[in-house]
Design an enzyme around this catalytic site. Structure first.
Site, PDB file in Angstrom:
ATOM      1  CG  ASP A 254      15.804   7.513   2.913  1.00 12.38           C
ATOM      2  OD1 ASP A 254      15.027   8.369   3.289  1.00 12.38           O
ATOM      3  OD2 ASP A 254      16.534   7.135   2.666  1.00 12.38           O
TER       4      ASP A 254
ATOM      5  CD  GLN B 149      -4.259   2.421   1.245  1.00 15.24           C
ATOM      6  OE1 GLN B 149      -3.725   1.218   1.714  1.00 15.24           O
ATOM      7  NE2 GLN B 149      -5.898   2.453   0.369  1.00 15.24           N
TER       8      GLN B 149
ATOM      9  N   GLY C 272      17.096   0.637  -4.361  1.00 15.46           N
ATOM     10  CA  GLY C 272      15.986  -0.310  -3.399  1.00 15.46           C
ATOM     11  C   GLY C 272      15.726  -1.268  -3.966  1.00 15.46           C
TER      12      GLY C 272
ATOM     13  CG  HIS D 196      -1.334   0.951   5.036  1.00 12.45           C
ATOM     14  ND1 HIS D 196      -0.507  -0.027   5.402  1.00 12.45           N
ATOM     15  CD2 HIS D 196      -1.812   0.332   4.040  1.00 12.45           C
ATOM     16  CE1 HIS D 196      -0.330  -0.945   4.759  1.00 12.45           C
ATOM     17  NE2 HIS D 196      -1.373  -0.742   3.749  1.00 12.45           N
TER      18      HIS D 196
ATOM     19  CG  HIS E 182      -4.871  -0.590   6.631  1.00 16.74           C
ATOM     20  ND1 HIS E 182      -5.583  -1.134   7.521  1.00 16.74           N
ATOM     21  CD2 HIS E 182      -4.760  -1.481   5.638  1.00 16.74           C
ATOM     22  CE1 HIS E 182      -6.393  -2.684   6.819  1.00 16.74           C
ATOM     23  NE2 HIS E 182      -5.512  -2.922   5.833  1.00 16.74           N
TER      24      HIS E 182
ATOM     25  CB  SER F  10       0.472  -2.032  -2.758  1.00 15.20           C
ATOM     26  OG  SER F  10       2.501  -1.092  -3.062  1.00 15.20           O
ATOM     27  CG  LEU F  11       2.234  -7.123  -2.524  1.00 19.27           C
ATOM     28  CD1 LEU F  11       1.746  -8.007  -1.846  1.00 19.27           C
ATOM     29  CD2 LEU F  11       3.064  -6.405  -2.317  1.00 19.27           C
TER      30      LEU F  11
ATOM     31  CG  LEU G 192      -1.999  -3.441   7.613  1.00 20.93           C
ATOM     32  CD1 LEU G 192      -1.942  -2.328   7.810  1.00 20.93           C
ATOM     33  CD2 LEU G 192      -1.433  -4.638   6.769  1.00 20.93           C
TER      34      LEU G 192
ATOM     35  NE  ARG H  51      -1.825   0.649  -1.668  1.00 28.32           N
ATOM     36  CZ  ARG H  51      -2.017  -0.551  -1.438  1.00 28.32           C
ATOM     37  NH1 ARG H  51      -2.692  -1.716  -1.510  1.00 28.32           N
ATOM     38  NH2 ARG H  51      -1.746  -1.001   0.506  1.00 28.32           N
TER      39      ARG H  51
ATOM     40  CG  PHE I  38      -7.628  -7.614  -0.248  1.00 26.31           C
ATOM     41  CD1 PHE I  38      -7.189  -9.053  -0.100  1.00 26.31           C
ATOM     42  CD2 PHE I  38      -7.633  -6.846   0.782  1.00 26.31           C
ATOM     43  CE1 PHE I  38      -6.923  -9.277   0.761  1.00 26.31           C
ATOM     44  CE2 PHE I  38      -5.956  -6.849   1.316  1.00 26.31           C
ATOM     45  CZ  PHE I  38      -5.521  -7.978   0.929  1.00 26.31           C
TER      46      PHE I  38
ATOM     47  N   GLY J 156      13.346  -4.006  -2.545  1.00 30.00           N
ATOM     48  CA  GLY J 156      11.580  -4.652  -2.776  1.00 30.00           C
ATOM     49  C   GLY J 156      11.047  -4.513  -3.391  1.00 30.00           C
ATOM     50  N   GLY J 157       9.655  -5.039  -3.900  1.00 36.23           N
ATOM     51  CA  GLY J 157       9.395  -5.987  -4.933  1.00 36.23           C
ATOM     52  C   GLY J 157       9.955  -4.981  -6.262  1.00 36.23           C
ATOM     53  CB  ALA J 158       8.895  -1.563  -7.139  1.00 39.10           C
ATOM     54  N   GLY J 159      11.675  -2.294  -7.097  1.00 42.27           N
ATOM     55  CA  GLY J 159      13.755  -2.622  -7.053  1.00 42.27           C
ATOM     56  C   GLY J 159      13.861  -3.815  -7.631  1.00 42.27           C
TER      57      GLY J 159
HETATM   58  C1  LIG Z   1       2.761  -3.794   6.604  1.00 37.71           C
HETATM   59  C2  LIG Z   1       2.343  -4.068   5.223  1.00 37.71           C
HETATM   60  C3  LIG Z   1       1.296  -4.548   4.892  1.00 37.71           C
HETATM   61  C4  LIG Z   1       1.148  -4.807   3.296  1.00 37.71           C
HETATM   62  N1  LIG Z   1       0.567  -5.688   2.979  1.00 37.71           N
HETATM   63  C5  LIG Z   1      -0.129  -5.675   1.722  1.00 37.71           C
HETATM   64  C6  LIG Z   1      -0.682  -6.359   0.824  1.00 37.71           C
HETATM   65  O1  LIG Z   1      -1.151  -7.251   1.211  1.00 37.71           O
HETATM   66  N2  LIG Z   1      -1.280  -6.323  -0.686  1.00 37.71           N
HETATM   67  C7  LIG Z   1      -0.566  -5.409  -1.393  1.00 37.71           C
HETATM   68  O2  LIG Z   1      -0.601  -4.993  -2.508  1.00 37.71           O
HETATM   69  N3  LIG Z   1       0.392  -4.222  -0.614  1.00 37.71           N
HETATM   70  C8  LIG Z   1       0.725  -4.019   0.539  1.00 37.71           C
HETATM   71  N4  LIG Z   1       1.476  -3.226   1.597  1.00 37.71           N
HETATM   72  C9  LIG Z   1       1.985  -1.883   0.786  1.00 37.71           C
HETATM   73  C10 LIG Z   1       2.971  -2.870  -0.095  1.00 37.71           C
HETATM   74  O3  LIG Z   1       3.948  -3.717   0.779  1.00 37.71           O
HETATM   75  C11 LIG Z   1       3.723  -1.712  -0.304  1.00 37.71           C
HETATM   76  O4  LIG Z   1       3.445  -0.370  -0.994  1.00 37.71           O
HETATM   77  C12 LIG Z   1       5.228  -2.028  -1.256  1.00 37.71           C
HETATM   78  O5  LIG Z   1       5.719  -3.259  -0.546  1.00 37.71           O
HETATM   79  C13 LIG Z   1       6.699  -0.842  -1.445  1.00 37.71           C
HETATM   80  O6  LIG Z   1       8.282  -1.620  -2.362  1.00 37.71           O
HETATM   81  P1  LIG Z   1       8.771  -0.899  -3.279  1.00 37.71           P
HETATM   82  O7  LIG Z   1       9.193  -1.861  -3.619  1.00 37.71           O
HETATM   83  O8  LIG Z   1       8.077   0.067  -3.513  1.00 37.71           O
HETATM   84  O9  LIG Z   1       9.578  -0.631  -1.494  1.00 37.71           O
HETATM   85  P2  LIG Z   1       9.810  -1.141  -0.481  1.00 37.71           P
HETATM   86  O10 LIG Z   1       9.544  -2.889   0.068  1.00 37.71           O
HETATM   87  O11 LIG Z   1       9.520  -0.543   0.685  1.00 37.71           O
HETATM   88  O12 LIG Z   1      11.893  -0.790  -0.387  1.00 37.71           O
HETATM   89  C14 LIG Z   1      12.265   0.173  -0.384  1.00 37.71           C
HETATM   90  C15 LIG Z   1      13.571  -0.486  -0.897  1.00 37.71           C
HETATM   91  O13 LIG Z   1      14.759   0.969  -0.619  1.00 37.71           O
HETATM   92  C16 LIG Z   1      15.838   1.069  -0.199  1.00 37.71           C
HETATM   93  N5  LIG Z   1      15.782   2.027   0.097  1.00 37.71           N
HETATM   94  C17 LIG Z   1      15.103   3.122   0.614  1.00 37.71           C
HETATM   95  N6  LIG Z   1      15.646   4.430   1.311  1.00 37.71           N
HETATM   96  C18 LIG Z   1      16.557   3.856   0.462  1.00 37.71           C
HETATM   97  C19 LIG Z   1      17.987   5.276   0.615  1.00 37.71           C
HETATM   98  N7  LIG Z   1      18.531   6.007   0.579  1.00 37.71           N
HETATM   99  N8  LIG Z   1      19.053   4.254  -0.274  1.00 37.71           N
HETATM  100  C20 LIG Z   1      19.272   3.211  -0.527  1.00 37.71           C
HETATM  101  N9  LIG Z   1      18.370   2.575  -0.379  1.00 37.71           N
HETATM  102  C21 LIG Z   1      17.359   2.886  -0.353  1.00 37.71           C
HETATM  103  C22 LIG Z   1      15.676  -0.169   0.900  1.00 37.71           C
HETATM  104  O14 LIG Z   1      16.330  -0.890   1.548  1.00 37.71           O
HETATM  105  C23 LIG Z   1      14.459  -1.244   0.550  1.00 37.71           C
HETATM  106  O15 LIG Z   1      15.647  -1.856  -0.641  1.00 37.71           O
HETATM  107  C24 LIG Z   1       1.461  -3.396   3.052  1.00 37.71           C
HETATM  108  C25 LIG Z   1       2.195  -2.721   3.657  1.00 37.71           C
HETATM  109  C26 LIG Z   1       2.572  -2.645   4.793  1.00 37.71           C
HETATM  110  C27 LIG Z   1       3.729  -1.874   5.245  1.00 37.71           C
END
Ligand SMILES: Cc1cc2nc3c(=O)[nH]c(=O)nc-3n(C[C@H](O)[C@H](O)[C@H](O)COP(=O)(O)OP(=O)(O)OC[C@H]3O[C@@H](n4cnc5c(N)ncnc54)[C@H](O)[C@@H]3O)c2cc1C
Length: 578
Positions: free
Chosen positions: A216, A235, A11, A351, A237, A398-399, A247, A393, A115, A13-16
């Site tokens: 996944d 949750q 993954g 959400h 939203h 989350s960020l 959103l 939450r 917020f 995203g921000g966490a990964g």
């Molecule tokens: C529209 C929207 C607005 C939001 N606004 C805010 C906000 O303003 N503030 C806040 O705190 N939170 C907000 N959130 C929540 C927050 O954005 C998410 O909870 C957070 O970004 C999730 O980050 P993550 O790193 O966990 O995963 P993600 O950013 O979802 O990334 C998941 C990663 O996993 C990978 N992946 C998934 N399955 C597999 C697999 N089987 N094999 C390989 N790779 C895989 C994907 O490719 C991706 O890279 C919002 C969410 C949404 C939907």
């Protein structure tokens, strides 16, 4: 094909990416992502990242921790919340130092806005705590972290979809992944694997989540005997674009937007006299549904899909363009509404997953109520449950969770891999993944996956949504079980190897069905109302019976539920009033 690394991060995203940045300092680290990294859902986050910087108004991490715990209806692990809110301040400055272009105050400091549920002095009044980059905060975080990873020579496997976890007893050895471009199966062996696969809003019909948010990581773990924690808490939203679920950030209300019913009334006055439109999301979503049910929706027909208005007309064009430009353009594109001139039609949208893969405060996955660690397996971000969000939450948390716990997990991995042995793997470790794919692509005919997906999403939306009853949830469990049965006969129409998105979507559907079953069954089991889990047949919170985390195991077709204690070492649970 077998690849060996010290650490594998699933993954981007921000966490990964934050974990990868830390883990890669001293060890060979690879990131696998089924999407091109900067298409991860983190990039869609709009409103902000919460941190008690106190740049605009007085603020303290302690107040932030209290709000997080109360907002989560006391199901939050309190020491974890303390780590979250203290770490938030450093994390935001860290992001700033790495180049994130935050909005600024006239003095040049990071600007902050209000917020929901974030207050000063333990609930007195809303406080400006959310740091933001217009309404593109997540986009900026993702770009910043990705650039840093590239600079630090992290290896990326883009468009590799993980389908299985390789375990050796209590130790994780790696993952099995399909390469989208070729259809080849790869084994990625590592001393440590971190799941950061994000959320699973796609189990619901109306959601703010991207198509890729299919759970996944949690599903793969559940099938390998790892429990999932607090899955009943999902949750909604309050403000999704009516009908579409896209959103409309809480930042609109943070900047002064107001929810109104068909009489133009600011109805939150009746439900949350102190915080009004900035009450926590579970409370607002329920209040909206109550308005609709009592005929105060805009159409007034009491139907579930009637809607309400989010009024931002008084904010003025300039504020909207400066602070909420993307929201303004979404409204124009999808609704033909200019929010400076007319109110926005909204309804709650699925959400955020409070539950997920259970971890300790270092991101290590645990496998039981005693907190026994699975060696070499980590999780962070929305797919994990540490637990800092409890039963609900708060916006912007989350960020913070991604950067604080992504980073902590990455640091722990960096240390762990120094003393762990390299795992031994062989092609046989991919056998069950290979057999499954061979079955799905054997060319026989079977039911259409799209139909199963549609029925699952409608079932979850209607029967495991904002208000819940035993009858609805029981029938949801039965429907999902029969969909899982039908799923066994599903085949992909396209049996080719290259870019077979059909195959990968069917695999995602299987994951969503497993996650839906776990969610519905765990929700049915919890006989109280707490945070986002709101039962009409058990309307009260019951601390005596239910102040505990659920741990749900998937044993084939059966679901088994155990519990884990909640850490309430700082503040005693109190009734939640706002
Ligand atoms: C529209 C929207 C607005 C939001 N606004 C805010 C906000 O303003 N503030 C806040 O705190 N939170 C907000 N959130 C929540 C927050 O954005 C998410 O909870 C957070 O970004 C999730 O980050 P993550 O790193 O966990 O995963 P993600 O950013 O979802 O990334 C998941 C990663 O996993 C990978 N992946 C998934 N399955 C597999 C697999 N089987 N094999 C390989 N790779 C895989 C994907 O490719 C991706 O890279 C919002 C969410 C949404 C939907």
């Amino acid at each position: 094909m077998i690849h060996q690394f010290n650490a594998i991060i699933v993954g981007s995203g921000g966490a990964g990416l934050y974990a990868a940045l830390e883990a890669s300092r001293g060890s060979r680290t690879a990131v696998l992502s089924k999407l091109y990294p900067i298409r991860s859902h983190t990039g869609a986050a709009q409103g902000g990242i919460g941190a008690a910087l106190g740049n605009v108004e007085e603020d303290k991490p302690e107040w932030h921790a209290f709000d997080t715990i109360k907002g989560g209806d006391y199901l939050v692990d309190q020491q974890a919340a303390k780590i979250l809110t203290e770490g938030a301040v450093q994390a935001v400055y860290d992001l700033e130092n790495r180049g994130l272009p935050f909005n600024r105050t006239p003095e040049g400091r990071i600007d902050q806005r209000r917020f929901g549920g974030h207050t000063r002095n333990f609930g007195e009044a809303p406080v400006k705590r959310a740091c933001y980059a217009a309404d593109r905060t997540g986009h900026m975080i993702l770009q910043t972290l990705y650039q840093q990873c590239i600079k630090n020579n992290v290896t990326f496997f883009d468009e590799f979809q993980v389908v299985d976890l390789i375990m050796d007893g209590d130790t994780c050895k790696g993952v099995v992944a399909v390469e989208l471009a070729t259809g080849d199966l790869h084994i990625l062996a590592a001393k440590a694997v971190l799941f950061a696969t994000g959320g699973f809003g796609r189990m619901f019909k109306v959601t703010s989540n991207a198509f890729a948010n299919t759970g996944d990581g949690p599903a793969v773990c559940a099938r390998r005997g790892i429990p999932l924690q607090d899955m009943e808490f999902y949750q909604f939203h309050p403000t999704g674009i009516m009908g579409l679920g896209i959103l409309i950030s809480e930042a609109v209300r943070g900047e002064g937007g107001i929810l109104r019913n068909r009489d133009g009334q600011r109805f939150m006055e009746g439900y949350s006299p102190v915080l009004l439109d900035l009450a926590p999301r579970d409370i607002i979503a329920r209040s909206m549904l109550t308005e609709v049910r009592s005929g105060k929706g805009i159409r007034g027909d009491r139907r579930i899909d009637d809607y309400l208005y989010l009024d931002a007309t008084h904010l003025g064009k300039e504020t909207l363009m400066k602070k909420l430009p993307d929201i303004t353009s979404f409204c124009k594109t999808y609704l033909g509404v200019d929010p400076a001139e007319a109110p926005i039609p909204v309804l709650p949208t699925a959400h955020y997953a409070m539950g997920g893969i259970p971890t300790d405060i270092h991101g290590r996955v645990v496998r039981d109520g005693k907190g026994t660690v699975v060696n070499g397996l980590y999780a962070a971000g929305e797919c994990a449950c540490v637990s800092v969000h409890g039963a609900n939450r708060l916006g912007t948390n989350s960020l913070v969770d991604l950067v604080v716990f992504g980073r902590r997990a990455g640091q722990h991995i960096g240390d762990y891999v120094k003393q762990a042995d390299a795992p031994k793997v062989s092609e046989a470790d991919a056998d069950s993944g290979r057999a499954w794919i061979a079955h799905l692509t054997d060319g026989q005919s079977g039911p259409h996956g799209g139909r199963l997906m549609e029925e699952m999403q409608i079932t979850m939306m209607e029967r495991v949504g904002i208000y819940r009853t035993a009858g609805d949830m029981q029938s949801a469990v039965e429907t999902i079980q029969s969909l899982r049965e039908s799923y066994r006969a599903v085949r992909v129409q396209d049996t080719g190897k290259q870019f077979n998105t059909d195959l990968l979507e069917i695999i995602e559907l299987g994951n969503l069905l497993d996650i839906s079953l776990i969610t519905a069954a765990t929700a049915l089991n919890r006989k109280e109302s707490r945070g986002a889990h709101s039962r009409e047949d058990f309307p009260q919170r019951d601390d005596e019976g239910w102040l505990k985390h659920s741990l749900t195991y998937l044993d084939g077709d059966a679901v088994r539920i155990d519990y884990r204690p909640v850490d309430i070492s700082i503040w005693k649970p109190k009734p939640r009033t706002y």
